[in-house]
Design a protein around this motif. Sequence first.
Motif, short mmCIF file in Angstrom:
data_model
loop_
_atom_site.label_atom_id
_atom_site.label_comp_id
_atom_site.label_asym_id
_atom_site.label_seq_id
_atom_site.Cartn_x
_atom_site.Cartn_y
_atom_site.Cartn_z
N VAL A 87 0.87 -1.17 0.00
CA VAL A 87 0.00 0.00 0.00
C VAL A 87 0.91 1.22 0.00
O VAL A 87 1.90 1.28 0.72
N TYR A 88 0.56 2.17 -0.84
CA TYR A 88 1.39 3.37 -0.95
C TYR A 88 0.53 4.61 -1.14
O TYR A 88 -0.66 4.52 -1.45
N GLU A 89 1.16 5.73 -0.91
CA GLU A 89 0.51 7.03 -1.09
C GLU A 89 1.12 7.68 -2.32
O GLU A 89 2.33 7.70 -2.48
N GLU A 90 0.26 8.21 -3.16
CA GLU A 90 0.72 8.87 -4.38
C GLU A 90 0.19 10.29 -4.39
O GLU A 90 -0.99 10.52 -4.10
N ASN A 91 1.04 11.24 -4.72
CA ASN A 91 0.62 12.63 -4.83
C ASN A 91 0.15 12.92 -6.24
O ASN A 91 0.89 12.76 -7.19
N ASN A 92 -1.11 13.33 -6.35
CA ASN A 92 -1.70 13.73 -7.63
C ASN A 92 -1.97 15.23 -7.57
O ASN A 92 -1.99 15.82 -6.49
N PRO A 93 -2.23 15.85 -8.71
CA PRO A 93 -2.62 17.27 -8.68
C PRO A 93 -3.85 17.52 -7.80
O PRO A 93 -4.01 18.57 -7.22
N SER A 94 -4.72 16.53 -7.69
CA SER A 94 -5.94 16.69 -6.89
C SER A 94 -5.72 16.34 -5.41
O SER A 94 -6.63 16.46 -4.62
N GLY A 95 -4.52 15.90 -5.04
CA GLY A 95 -4.23 15.57 -3.65
C GLY A 95 -3.57 14.20 -3.51
O GLY A 95 -3.18 13.58 -4.49
N LYS A 96 -3.50 13.76 -2.28
CA LYS A 96 -2.88 12.46 -2.01
C LYS A 96 -3.90 11.34 -2.18
O LYS A 96 -5.06 11.48 -1.78
N VAL A 97 -3.46 10.25 -2.78
CA VAL A 97 -4.32 9.10 -3.02
C VAL A 97 -3.64 7.86 -2.46
O VAL A 97 -2.46 7.63 -2.70
N LEU A 98 -4.40 7.07 -1.69
CA LEU A 98 -3.90 5.79 -1.21
C LEU A 98 -4.21 4.73 -2.27
O LEU A 98 -5.30 4.70 -2.83
#
Length: 179
Positions: A87-98
């Motif tokens: 499981v990881y966290e990814e930074n997108n332009p819309s915010g952080k996504v798990l």
Amino acid sequence: MLYKPGRIGIMITMVWMLGGCGIPATPIDMIKPPLSVNSLERDRISDELIQLLPAQAKLVVPVQGKERQDISFGDMDGDGIDEAVIVYEENNPSGKVLKAALFKRDNNKWRIVSEVKGFGYGLEYAGFSDFNDDGLPELALAWSLGAAGNGLDVYGLNHDQLELIKKKEYHGKLDLDEE
């Protein structure tokens, strides 16, 4: 007036104290457990899997479960070879996504076969257990939802794709025996 040897002794003591050497470590501070073959293999696999994630991915370690268990293993398809989930966290332009990525090993090479988006702001649990008593483990992901409590998602594997088979809210500590 101090004699020359006395002044030299004081100067050496001052340099030693101010030099950052500090107090030597005690033997108990220097003792570390030996690394096992399993631990070394797990670290090697962890490095391989992390390389397959997006460049800015940040691993998320579950709150519940074994210490430092950022990867969970289980044989979801019954072929005798464990799949792995991170499981990881990814930074997108819309915010952080798990996200949770399921990896499969073919010919000693790992690849991502399926990914699912997480919910909430953190990970409570990630692991494998046979929820439907079919002899194959399913993937359980428990998410922190804040004041609403927590949410448990259970996924099965269908043609190398994670498929949601159960969703449940819970409060407090996750008890997989009740599932």
